[in-house]
Design an enzyme around this catalytic site. Structure first.
Site, PDB file in Angstrom:
ATOM      1  N   LYS A   1     -48.802  16.797  12.160  1.00 45.34           N
ATOM      2  CA  LYS A   1     -48.964  17.354  10.819  1.00 45.34           C
ATOM      3  C   LYS A   1     -50.256  16.792  10.248  1.00 45.34           C
ATOM      4  CE  LYS A   1     -47.098  17.412   6.149  1.00 45.34           C
ATOM      5  NZ  LYS A   1     -46.079  16.875   5.217  1.00 45.34           N
TER       6      LYS A   1
ATOM      7  N   GLY B   1     -43.959  15.843  -4.292  1.00 43.53           N
ATOM      8  CA  GLY B   1     -43.050  15.019  -5.068  1.00 43.53           C
ATOM      9  C   GLY B   1     -42.845  15.451  -6.503  1.00 43.53           C
TER      10      GLY B   1
END
Length: 260
Positions: free
Chosen positions: A98, A159
């Site tokens: 990733k 987040g």
């Protein structure tokens, strides 16, 4: 079978998980198991074979059916990301990476230029490249062209729990893309994961929404169910939407004069 294909690899689950932010390793492991996730990302800095207290790699390798996808979180440019990816492959043996490059710690937005450069290099080296990226249709197409296995545009800031604020751009990316589109970052509720799958996204990657829940394991189970429902709805074909009301049953035939 409705499998998700990434490079030469196939997955049954369309819920991918991140492993940061959990209060302890045992909770993280149980949440991953409960979620049914088969592709789990872990930061290179959490691969510490000499320090068990700060090592997520070893516990994750002991979960049956899980493939690890190291990430380059912490890299500030393409050079750092490429170096981290090579080290991660040597340590984990996983071809997945990733690519995550966000040089500004105040907003954690991915750097599109450095992300493209890192992906170009790593795809040429045979990695299964999964870039975290802004919801930019032009960049998504460029990343596809250099050989990425998928693109992972953000739903909203990492987040933040703000959900699918980039939905309009995601629809354009989905329309143009020939590789899987995976929503990464910003999801808060299982309903948002279901909406992403209903839209046509191939999967979602979730971390904070599960790790920061009051009951992380129960939330992992909820997200697992949500992606299944969302995918089933997409395959069934959602009805079209419109501005005008449309009757679901005839309003006049049973009131004809012959029957009054």
């Amino acid at each position: 079978m409705d499998k998700l294909r990434l490079g030469d690899h196939e997955f049954d689950s369309r819920l991918f998980m991140g492993t940061g932010k959990f209060s302890d390793t045992a909770t993280m492991v149980e949440a991953v198991r409960t979620s049914g996730s088969q592709l789990v990302t872990v930061a290179l800095r959490r691969v510490n074979l000499d320090g068990p207290g700060d090592d997520l790699f070893t516990p994750l390798t002991q979960i049956e059916g899980v493939t690890l996808m190291p990430n380059t979180s912490g890299a500030r440019d393409a050079q750092e990301a490429v170096r981290a990816a090579r080290i991660a492959r040597d340590l984990s043996g996983s071809p997945f990476i990733k690519v995550e490059i966000h040089p500004n710690p105040h907003h954690l937005m991915p750097d599109p230029i450095e992300t493209y450069e890192a992906c170009r290099i790593l795809a040429a080296e045979g990695f299964v490249v999964m870039p975290y990226m802004p919801a930019d249709p032009v960049l998504a197409k460029r990343l596809e062209e250099v050989g990425c296995a998928s693109v992972m545009p953000l739903g909203s800031a990492i987040g933040s729990g703000r959900g699918m604020t980039t939905a309009d751009m995601l629809r354009i990316i989905l329309r143009e893309s020939r590789i899987p589109v995976i929503v990464d970052a910003g999801l808060r509720a299982p309903s948002e994961a279901a909406a992403a799958l209903e839209m046509g996204c191939s999967a979602v990657l979730v971390n904070s929404a599960i790790a920061a829940a009051r009951e992380p394991v129960a939330m992992a189970d909820a997200f697992s169910g949500a992606v299944k429902v969302g995918r089933a709805a997409y395959l069934a074909g959602l009805m079209s939407s419109g501005d005008a009301a449309v009757a679901t049953s005839p309003l006049t035939s049973f009131l004809s004069s012959s029957e009054v």
